[in-house]
Scaffold this active site. Structure first.
Site, PDB file in Angstrom:
ATOM      1  N   SER A 164      37.191  -9.477 -88.276  1.00  0.00           N
ATOM      2  CA  SER A 164      37.690  -8.241 -88.867  1.00  0.00           C
ATOM      3  C   SER A 164      37.721  -8.328 -90.395  1.00  0.00           C
ATOM      4  CB  SER A 164      39.071  -7.905 -88.289  1.00  0.00           C
ATOM      5  OG  SER A 164      39.426  -6.577 -88.545  1.00  0.00           O
ATOM      6  N   ASP A 205      35.479  -0.984 -79.463  1.00  0.00           N
ATOM      7  CA  ASP A 205      36.332  -1.333 -80.606  1.00  0.00           C
ATOM      8  C   ASP A 205      36.849  -0.044 -81.231  1.00  0.00           C
ATOM      9  OD1 ASP A 205      37.405  -2.150 -83.085  1.00  0.00           O
ATOM     10  OD2 ASP A 205      36.043  -3.865 -83.174  1.00  0.00           O
ATOM     11  N   HIS A 212      38.744  -4.442 -80.078  1.00  0.00           N
ATOM     12  CA  HIS A 212      38.682  -5.153 -81.356  1.00  0.00           C
ATOM     13  C   HIS A 212      39.118  -6.606 -81.189  1.00  0.00           C
ATOM     14  CE1 HIS A 212      38.428  -5.369 -85.679  1.00  0.00           C
ATOM     15  NE2 HIS A 212      39.690  -5.755 -85.792  1.00  0.00           N
TER      16      HIS A 212
END
Length: 315
Positions: free
Chosen positions: A136, A266, A295
């Site tokens: 991320s 996601d 995610h």
């Protein structure tokens, strides 16, 4: 957030970053990173920021560094770290500035500083032939590290549910996420940060808001605890860092084998504007899409992810 407030906050951040940078204006990022030192389980940067780090596994093993997501810390990588350490790898992960057990500096909560902090860790611990893994926001950190510091110490890279190339919707990134979404995050952070983190962890991050989802209260609690350990100002500023930083030029500098893994469900960092786009811009990148994965696939799909990462490391 009202536009005037947002503009003021952005201006204050820019001034703070410029002030922090001026002290080392005559030095390259590499020269600044070389001034970092080790103090116990902390790497201390040239500007005095203390970065907590973990260094697991055999010290003579192949090195893997892990850069975590927002607003978490290195604890979020523990499943991967223990798995790889058991397979003979030296695994190193630090808490980003403002997160976890690291310092909470008022300034420098931006991708350039994040990348330079990663460089400080790599330099201070004398890590060579690193596989740099970023999740991320941490994927942005890895991308900016390569953009600013090159790949002399990096032999492979992995971007997992990562924010590059650019999350924010702009004139030349029309498919990006609208600014209002990130303004909403900032507003919620100021109003009730604890509730925001609980809502994210119990909802879209792990896909627990999907029908039939198997909810883990333990994962929710861990996510919330990590987030609340981070600094309020640091995590607030980091929203701009992960959403509005343009990594397209950084991706052009990738010249090492790169693995991109992303879930097609996601809800935080959509696949099409991130994982697929990054893989298309990085020469010879390997893209693996996990059907139905959210995610936070490093936890929800950790057995598959751990094996995919190990296979990539062994190539």
């Amino acid at each position: 957030m009202k536009s005037t407030t947002r503009t003021l906050a952005t201006s204050m951040l820019a001034i703070a970053v410029q002030a922090g940078a001026s002290a080392h204006a005559d030095q390259s990022p590499a020269q600044i990173a070389a001034q970092a030192s080790v103090d116990g389980n902390y790497v201390v940067t040239a500007e005095g920021v203390r970065l907590y780090y973990k260094d697991w596994g055999p010290k003579n093993g192949p090195v893997v560094t892990f850069s975590h997501g927002w607003p978490l810390n290195s604890d979020s990588w523990e499943s991967q770290m223990i798995f790889l350490a058991d397979h003979g790898f030296r695994v190193v992960a630090h808490d980003r500035r403002g997160h976890g057990r690291s310092s909470q500096p008022w300034d420098g909560n931006d991708m350039d500083h994040y990348a330079d902090d990663l460089a400080a860790v790599i330099t201070a611990l004398d890590l060579k032939d690193v596989t740099a893994v970023g999740f991320s926001t941490g994927g942005g950190e890895v991308a900016r590290y390569i953009g600013r510091h090159g790949t002399d110490n990096v032999k492979k890279a992995a971007l997992i549910s990562a924010v590059p190339p650019l999350m924010l919707k702009t004139a030349d990134n029309p498919d990006g996420v609208p600014l209002e979404v990130f303004d909403g995050l900032r507003k919620s952070s100021l109003e009730n940060r604890a509730q925001l983190y609980l809502d994210i962890a119990s909802g879209p991050f792990y896909g627990f808001n999907r029908p039939g989802a198997k909810i883990s209260q333990g994962l929710i609690n861990s996510w919330w605890a990590q987030g609340m350990q981070a600094g309020h100002k640091n995590t607030y500023d980091s929203i701009a860092a992960f959403s509005a930083t343009d990594f397209r030029e950084d991706l052009k500098k990738f010249d090492v084998p790169t693995l991109v893994i992303h879930g097609d469900d996601d809800q935080i960092v959509p696949l099409d504007i991130s994982g697929k786009a990054s893989a298309a811009q990085i020469k010879d990148a390997q893209l693996i899409v996990y059907p139905g994965a959210p995610h936070g696939l490093t936890d929800t799909h950790k057995e598959r992810f751990n094996q995919d990462l190990l296979d990539f490391l062994k190539k």
